[in-house]
Enzyme design. Structure first.
Site, PDB file in Angstrom:
ATOM      1  N   ASP A  43       0.790  -1.241   0.000  1.00  0.00           N
ATOM      2  CA  ASP A  43       0.000   0.000   0.000  1.00  0.00           C
ATOM      3  C   ASP A  43       0.826   1.298   0.000  1.00  0.00           C
ATOM      4  OD1 ASP A  43      -1.931  -1.943   0.228  1.00  0.00           O
ATOM      5  OD2 ASP A  43      -2.772  -1.236   2.104  1.00  0.00           O
ATOM      6  N   HIS A  81     -10.766   1.021  -2.455  1.00  0.00           N
ATOM      7  CA  HIS A  81     -12.129   0.982  -1.929  1.00  0.00           C
ATOM      8  C   HIS A  81     -13.139   1.692  -2.827  1.00  0.00           C
ATOM      9  CE1 HIS A  81     -10.428  -0.474   1.775  1.00  0.00           C
ATOM     10  NE2 HIS A  81      -9.837   0.656   2.089  1.00  0.00           N
ATOM     11  N   LYS A 100      -7.121  -4.817  -3.108  1.00  0.00           N
ATOM     12  CA  LYS A 100      -7.888  -5.398  -2.007  1.00  0.00           C
ATOM     13  C   LYS A 100      -8.782  -4.321  -1.411  1.00  0.00           C
ATOM     14  CE  LYS A 100      -4.097  -4.410   1.127  1.00  0.00           C
ATOM     15  NZ  LYS A 100      -4.773  -3.365   1.903  1.00  0.00           N
ATOM     16  N   CYS A 155      -2.056  -2.975   7.633  1.00  0.00           N
ATOM     17  CA  CYS A 155      -1.978  -3.889   6.484  1.00  0.00           C
ATOM     18  C   CYS A 155      -0.730  -4.756   6.489  1.00  0.00           C
ATOM     19  CB  CYS A 155      -2.135  -3.112   5.194  1.00  0.00           C
ATOM     20  SG  CYS A 155      -3.833  -2.511   5.021  1.00  0.00           S
TER      21      CYS A 155
HETATM   22  C1  VGL Z   1      -4.704   0.537   5.841  1.00  0.00           C
HETATM   23  C2  VGL Z   1      -6.197   1.510   7.268  1.00  0.00           C
HETATM   24  C3  VGL Z   1      -7.202   1.373   6.335  1.00  0.00           C
HETATM   25  C4  VGL Z   1      -3.297   0.112   5.594  1.00  0.00           C
HETATM   26  C5  VGL Z   1      -5.690   0.384   4.896  1.00  0.00           C
HETATM   27  O1  VGL Z   1      -2.853   0.095   4.426  1.00  0.00           O
HETATM   28  O2  VGL Z   1      -2.612  -0.225   6.580  1.00  0.00           O
HETATM   29  N1  VGL Z   1      -4.976   1.085   7.028  1.00  0.00           N
HETATM   30  N2  VGL Z   1      -6.942   0.816   5.152  1.00  0.00           N
HETATM   31 ZN    ZN Z   2      -8.341   0.888   3.585  1.00  0.00          ZN
END
Ligand code: VGL
Ligand code: ZN
Length: 218
Positions: free
Chosen positions: A22, A61, A119, A163
């Site tokens: 991410d 999302h 995801k 994540c």
């Molecule tokens: C994440 C919070 C919400 C992350 C993703 O990548 O850690 N944290 N969505």
């Molecule tokens: Zn998220």
């Protein structure tokens, strides 16, 4: 010139993948910016050069995603609620499909990355883990890695305590040897969440590598 990190010199490339979690605008400069996340981008670029197999994950999302606080009456970001699959932290809108916030950071440069795994695209279910949505639905990453004979994983990226941690915990349970390169991660660290995550990972046998990576930026 390639910066060499001696600790990564002897990995069995055919059986090993780097999972870059991410590294998106939303978590660096955007709606859910994580402290000091920008500093890890050049480090990750250099680390990635030491792996033949690199996989990127992308939090992705729909705008009506269940993890967004604004969809829950009277709730604000970082509150928690209980859903059918368990406790859910509520977040500001982030990484919405088709927006800049969801794009990889412009300085991320890993041309040989071989898979981008999205995801969190199911509106009703969050997915911190690259392997499994919060309700247990598999993402397919385990199948991809096992079909390709990969049994050893290194993790970098954002957020250490969400994540990255959830992905490593699933990975260990699925039989992978896992190492987190901690200096190439950035944490949200709310209410002790980073220490909790470290404790959880260590209890499960995730190897935490705390070495410092220095890269020369020209
Ligand atoms: C994440 C919070 C919400 C992350 C993703 O990548 O850690 N944290 N969505
Ligand atoms: Zn998220």
């Amino acid at each position: 010139m390639t910066t060499q990190f001696p600790s990564l010199a002897n990995i069995d490339q055919a059986k090993t993948a780097l999972i870059v979690v991410d590294v998106q605008n939303g978590f660096i400069t955007g709606n859910l910016a994580v402290p000091n996340a920008a500093r890890i981008v050049p480090i990750i670029n250099e680390i990635a050069k030491q792996f033949d197999h690199v996989i990127l994950t992308q939090d992705y999302h729909p705008s009506n995603h269940i993890s967004f606080a604004k969809h829950h009456e009277g709730k604000k970001p970082f509150d928690t609620i209980v859903l059918s699959y368990g406790e859910q932290v509520l977040w500001p809108n982030h990484c919405e499909q088709g927006t800049q916030d969801a794009e990889f950071h412009a300085d991320l440069s890993i041309p040989h990355a071989e898979l981008i795994l999205r995801k969190g695209y199911n509106a009703q279910v969050d997915s911190y883990s690259a392997f499994m949505e919060a309700d247990g639905t598999m993402t397919g990453l385990d199948g991809y890695l096992k079909q390709r004979g990969i049994d050893t994983l290194y993790f970098v990226g954002i957020a250490t305590d969400y994540c990255v941690t959830w992905s490593t915990i699933d990975a260990v349970n699925l039989g992978y040897q896992c190492t987190v390169l901690m200096d190439a991660t950035a944490a949200i660290d709310q209410d002790g969440s980073l220490q909790d995550a470290i404790d959880d990972m260590q209890a499960l046998g995730v190897n935490l590598d705390f070495e410092k990576f220095t890269v020369c930026q020209l």
